[in-house]
Every structure is written in C-alpha cells, then in structure tokens.
Design a protein around this motif. Structure first.
Motif, PDB file in Angstrom:
ATOM      1  N   HIS A 116      18.196  15.895  28.643  1.00 57.33           N
ATOM      2  CA  HIS A 116      17.583  17.197  28.290  1.00 57.33           C
ATOM      3  C   HIS A 116      18.100  18.061  29.662  1.00 57.33           C
ATOM      4  N   TYR A 117      18.494  19.659  29.382  1.00 57.65           N
ATOM      5  CA  TYR A 117      19.111  20.386  30.222  1.00 57.65           C
ATOM      6  C   TYR A 117      18.546  21.437  30.525  1.00 57.65           C
ATOM      7  N   TYR A 118      18.184  21.919  31.856  1.00 56.73           N
ATOM      8  CA  TYR A 118      17.529  23.286  32.007  1.00 56.73           C
ATOM      9  C   TYR A 118      18.519  23.823  33.298  1.00 56.73           C
ATOM     10  N   LEU A 171      20.324  23.190  25.251  1.00 61.89           N
ATOM     11  CA  LEU A 171      18.910  22.396  25.781  1.00 61.89           C
ATOM     12  C   LEU A 171      18.928  21.127  25.638  1.00 61.89           C
ATOM     13  N   SER A 172      19.565  20.235  24.861  1.00 64.75           N
ATOM     14  CA  SER A 172      19.604  18.808  24.743  1.00 64.75           C
ATOM     15  C   SER A 172      20.384  18.299  23.825  1.00 64.75           C
ATOM     16  N   TYR A 173      20.532  17.067  23.932  1.00 69.91           N
ATOM     17  CA  TYR A 173      21.510  16.331  22.750  1.00 69.91           C
ATOM     18  C   TYR A 173      20.806  14.871  22.963  1.00 69.91           C
ATOM     19  N   ARG A 174      20.980  14.027  21.642  1.00 71.27           N
ATOM     20  CA  ARG A 174      20.635  12.890  21.536  1.00 71.27           C
ATOM     21  C   ARG A 174      21.653  12.005  20.964  1.00 71.27           C
ATOM     22  N   ARG A 208      12.206  21.023  28.207  1.00 74.87           N
ATOM     23  CA  ARG A 208      12.536  22.118  28.883  1.00 74.87           C
ATOM     24  C   ARG A 208      11.433  22.644  29.946  1.00 74.87           C
ATOM     25  N   THR A 241      11.387  11.128  23.027  1.00 71.49           N
ATOM     26  CA  THR A 241      10.840  12.041  23.878  1.00 71.49           C
ATOM     27  C   THR A 241      10.970  13.543  23.369  1.00 71.49           C
ATOM     28  N   ASN A 242       9.896  14.326  23.076  1.00 73.92           N
ATOM     29  CA  ASN A 242      10.009  15.539  22.846  1.00 73.92           C
ATOM     30  C   ASN A 242      10.855  16.673  24.041  1.00 73.92           C
ATOM     31  N   ASN A 243      11.189  17.690  23.683  1.00 72.44           N
ATOM     32  CA  ASN A 243      11.873  18.779  24.429  1.00 72.44           C
ATOM     33  C   ASN A 243      11.072  18.675  25.754  1.00 72.44           C
ATOM     34  N   LYS A 277      18.241  10.257  25.118  1.00 71.83           N
ATOM     35  CA  LYS A 277      18.271  11.965  25.013  1.00 71.83           C
ATOM     36  C   LYS A 277      18.428  12.648  26.337  1.00 71.83           C
TER      37      LYS A 277
END
Length: 145
Positions: A73-75, A63-66, A95, A91-93, A71
């Motif tokens: 984000h991946y979808y 989903l993500s990495y920091r 998705r 930043t929050n997720n 950070k």
C-alpha cells in the motif's frame, strides 16, 4: 516493523514494515537486511509510479499492488513524503489508514516538533518516541477493528 494481532509494544525484533490482519506474511523468500528491503521497495515504488503516470497520464496515481505473498500500500503526501505498508494479500486498501498516520501522527509528533529534524537523509527513519508510541497504538487499534 512487523505487527500482528498478538504483538506488543515490547516486540521490536521484526525486520520489515508489515501489517498482517491475522495472517503472518510468508517468510518463504530469502531474508534480506532492512537496508536491502528498503532499497527494493523504493525501486519498486519509483518504477511503478513512473509506469502508472506514463500509461495513464499525470492525473493517475499509484495506490497499491499485490503479489502472491503480500500487498503493498502506498500513500504520498502533498510534500512528497512517502508511506508504504506491506500487508497480507486479503487486506483492503489502506490509503485512508496511511493518510491518518501522516495527518494525525507524523504531522503532530514529527513536523510540529521543533526538536525533530526536518530531513531524514540517507534513509534514516523517524526517531521520535511519541510518534513510535502513537503508531504502535494506532496499528493495534486497526488490527482489533
């Protein structure tokens, strides 16, 4: 493209895909071309996706990495189209945001457009004015929310 709360649709001079919730991403790293950035991001996502599946099984997804500076984000859509967004570390997720970009903008303005190419070979991005304007408006709304 880089978005900040003060950017406008006329500011297209940025060099990377990024969203910053009030904090501009650090520019401490060596500047790379868009193509080099895209290759690094693709390689990182590909490797992390593979590692997550090997360690966690087929049902797990990346989903993500920091890092200390950003950070990612991946979808990934059911048709294997990948959306990636770099943000500041707080930043929050995103998705749901990336899903909305796909469902409400990409599908509506690119997939359903008979004049839009079905494939974007060689890393050529989407060149669709309605999609770009909708994305600009959507990101502006996300930044002000």
């Amino acid at each position: 493209k880089r978005w900040t709360p003060s950017s406008t649709s006329n500011n297209k001079a940025a060099t990377s895909n990024a969203l910053s919730n009030g904090n501009i991403l650090p520019a401490a790293r060596k500047a790379l071309s868009k193509e080099d950035d895209a290759k690094l991001i693709f390689g990182t996502v590909f490797s992390l996706k593979r590692m997550v599946r090997q360690l966690g099984g087929e049902d797990d997804s990346f989903l993500s990495y920091r890092t200390g500076e950003y950070k990612l984000h991946y979808y990934e859509t059911p048709t294997n189209i990948k959306f990636v967004m770099l943000t500041d570390t707080k930043t929050n997720n995103l998705r749901i945001v990336l899903h909305q970009i796909w469902a409400n903008l990409y599908v509506e303005f690119v997939v359903k457009n008979p004049l839009s190419p079905a494939e974007h070979p060689g890393g050529v991005g989407v060149s669709n004015e309605l999609f770009e304007l909708g994305l600009e408006s959507f990101i502006s709304q996300v930044l002000t929310a």
